[in-house]
Write a protein that holds these residues in place. Structure first.
Motif, mmCIF file in Angstrom:
data_model
loop_
_atom_site.group_PDB
_atom_site.id
_atom_site.type_symbol
_atom_site.label_atom_id
_atom_site.label_comp_id
_atom_site.label_asym_id
_atom_site.label_seq_id
_atom_site.Cartn_x
_atom_site.Cartn_y
_atom_site.Cartn_z
ATOM 1 N N PRO A 122 0.835 -1.206 0.000
ATOM 2 C CA PRO A 122 0.000 0.000 0.000
ATOM 3 C C PRO A 122 0.866 1.252 0.000
ATOM 4 C CG PRO A 122 0.092 -0.949 2.207
ATOM 5 C CD PRO A 122 0.844 -1.891 1.305
ATOM 6 N N THR A 123 0.377 2.278 -0.658
ATOM 7 C CA THR A 123 1.019 3.589 -0.627
ATOM 8 C C THR A 123 -0.031 4.630 -0.266
ATOM 9 O OG1 THR A 123 0.603 4.348 -2.897
ATOM 10 C CG2 THR A 123 2.439 2.809 -2.580
ATOM 11 N N ARG A 124 0.400 5.849 -0.087
ATOM 12 C CA ARG A 124 -0.516 6.947 0.232
ATOM 13 C C ARG A 124 -1.633 7.065 -0.812
ATOM 14 N NH1 ARG A 124 0.202 11.800 2.928
ATOM 15 N NH2 ARG A 124 2.389 11.258 3.315
ATOM 16 N N PHE A 125 -1.342 6.693 -2.053
ATOM 17 C CA PHE A 125 -2.275 6.923 -3.149
ATOM 18 C C PHE A 125 -2.993 5.664 -3.626
ATOM 19 C CE2 PHE A 125 1.407 9.843 -3.659
ATOM 20 C CZ PHE A 125 0.776 10.980 -3.159
ATOM 21 N N GLY A 126 -2.578 4.506 -3.148
ATOM 22 C CA GLY A 126 -3.171 3.258 -3.594
ATOM 23 C C GLY A 126 -2.107 2.177 -3.693
ATOM 24 N N PRO A 127 -2.503 0.929 -3.964
ATOM 25 C CA PRO A 127 -1.526 -0.155 -4.026
ATOM 26 C C PRO A 127 -0.612 -0.033 -5.241
ATOM 27 C CG PRO A 127 -3.681 -0.927 -4.736
ATOM 28 C CD PRO A 127 -3.881 0.464 -4.217
ATOM 29 N N MET A 128 0.610 -0.522 -5.093
ATOM 30 C CA MET A 128 1.551 -0.558 -6.205
ATOM 31 C C MET A 128 2.314 -1.882 -6.174
ATOM 32 S SD MET A 128 3.325 3.240 -6.508
ATOM 33 C CE MET A 128 3.758 2.953 -8.242
ATOM 34 N N LEU A 129 2.715 -2.346 -7.327
ATOM 35 C CA LEU A 129 3.660 -3.455 -7.391
ATOM 36 C C LEU A 129 4.987 -2.988 -6.807
ATOM 37 C CD1 LEU A 129 2.949 -4.771 -11.004
ATOM 38 C CD2 LEU A 129 2.198 -5.804 -8.855
ATOM 39 N N LEU A 130 5.670 -3.877 -6.102
ATOM 40 C CA LEU A 130 6.927 -3.490 -5.466
ATOM 41 C C LEU A 130 7.923 -2.938 -6.488
ATOM 42 C CD1 LEU A 130 8.876 -3.315 -3.095
ATOM 43 C CD2 LEU A 130 9.415 -5.746 -3.453
#
Length: 291
Positions: A146-154
């Protein structure tokens, strides 16, 4: 008929290259911070202003620590079922996040990074080492966080860590060049990792092409990137109707709002660092691409 909308190619980044670039860029940042923190006037320098509004150098270093902790603190946490953000999605999302990010930087500058200069340098070292040690482990290609803006691939998130460490290393070098020229005489001479600089240049160029799709303008940032953007007449061969060209660091500063179109083109009397020719070559209304 109006010209068909140009599709922006999705660029792929090699995770192993990104990890190596992040390690090298982190070492360059840590070296400068250590050189700062061993000085007798280190406390005063940490209170010096930066070009980021009311941010101090201490808050800037605290934010660099957060860039590493974003990996350590979030890897392994649930992300839900939402589609992962792409790197260009992340760049666009930052445009409205500056106040919240500044608030976190101020908090961390008082807490984890609020000690003596030596303690601050040690806190940055620890944050970088935690992240790099974790990233050295084997991870599934589809692992998300998870990130501040939404999930991301590592793998995609690693590219955003290169953005953070390159952009804010440049901020740090600029602040110290103003406050202590003997410590950092020339921000352009900061030893950015070449792979990191290349990735950040390409991502910010791609972000402009996503935010202003089209083929009327060719943006050239040798030796790392060429993209087409802006709606209008599109060329298929030969010299495009509008061309903008600059170098990587000036482009990064322009794309992130560290410099203005008037300044970089020399319109305000400064030495020009960008050339622009053609009917649609004025990109000022489309910048910055990142907050």
């Amino acid at each position: 008929m109006p010209p068909a909308e140009r599709k922006v190619r999705v660029r792929r980044y090699d995770p192993a290259t990104s990890r190596a670039a992040l390690a090298a860029q982190a070492q360059a940042v840590r070296t400068l911070v250590h050189a700062l923190c061993v000085r007798e006037d280190a406390t005063a320098l940490l209170a010096a202003p930066t070009r980021l509004g009311d941010w101090t150098v201490r808050e800037l270093v605290a934010h660099l620590g957060s860039a590493f902790d974003a990996v350590t603190d979030n890897l392994g946490l649930p992300t839900g079922d939402a589609a992962p953000l792409t790197p260009t999605d992340w760049v666009s999302a930052t445009r409205g996040a500056a106040p919240a990010i500044a608030g976190v930087a101020r908090e961390r500058a008082v807490e984890a990074f609020g000690g003596s200069p030596a303690e601050l340098a040690a806190a940055l070292d620890a944050a970088a080492e935690r992240a790099l040690t974790l990233l050295a482990e084997e991870h599934a290609p589809q692992l998300r966080l998870p990130t501040r803006f939404g999930p991301m691939l590592l793998g995609d998130h690693l590219v955003t860590r290169l953005v953070e460490t390159v952009v804010h290393a440049d901020d740090l070098a600029a602040a110290l060049a103003a406050a202590c020229p003997e410590l950092c005489p020339d921000p352009d001479a900061f030893p950015h990792d070449r792979r990191a600089l290349a990735a950040v240049t390409r991502l910010l160029a791609d972000s402009l092409a996503v935010q202003a799709p089209g083929g009327a303008v060719e943006l050239r940032i040798p030796p790392f990137a060429v993209v087409q953007c802006v709606q209008g007449p599109r060329h298929t061969r030969g010299t495009p109707p509008s061309v903008v060209e600059t170098a990587p660091l000036p482009w990064i500063r322009l794309a992130t709002g560290r410099t203005s179109w008037a300044r970089i083109t020399g319109a305000d009397g400064n030495v020009a660092q960008l050339t622009a020719g053609g009917e649609r070559s004025d990109l000022s209304a489309l910048l910055p691409v990142m907050g």
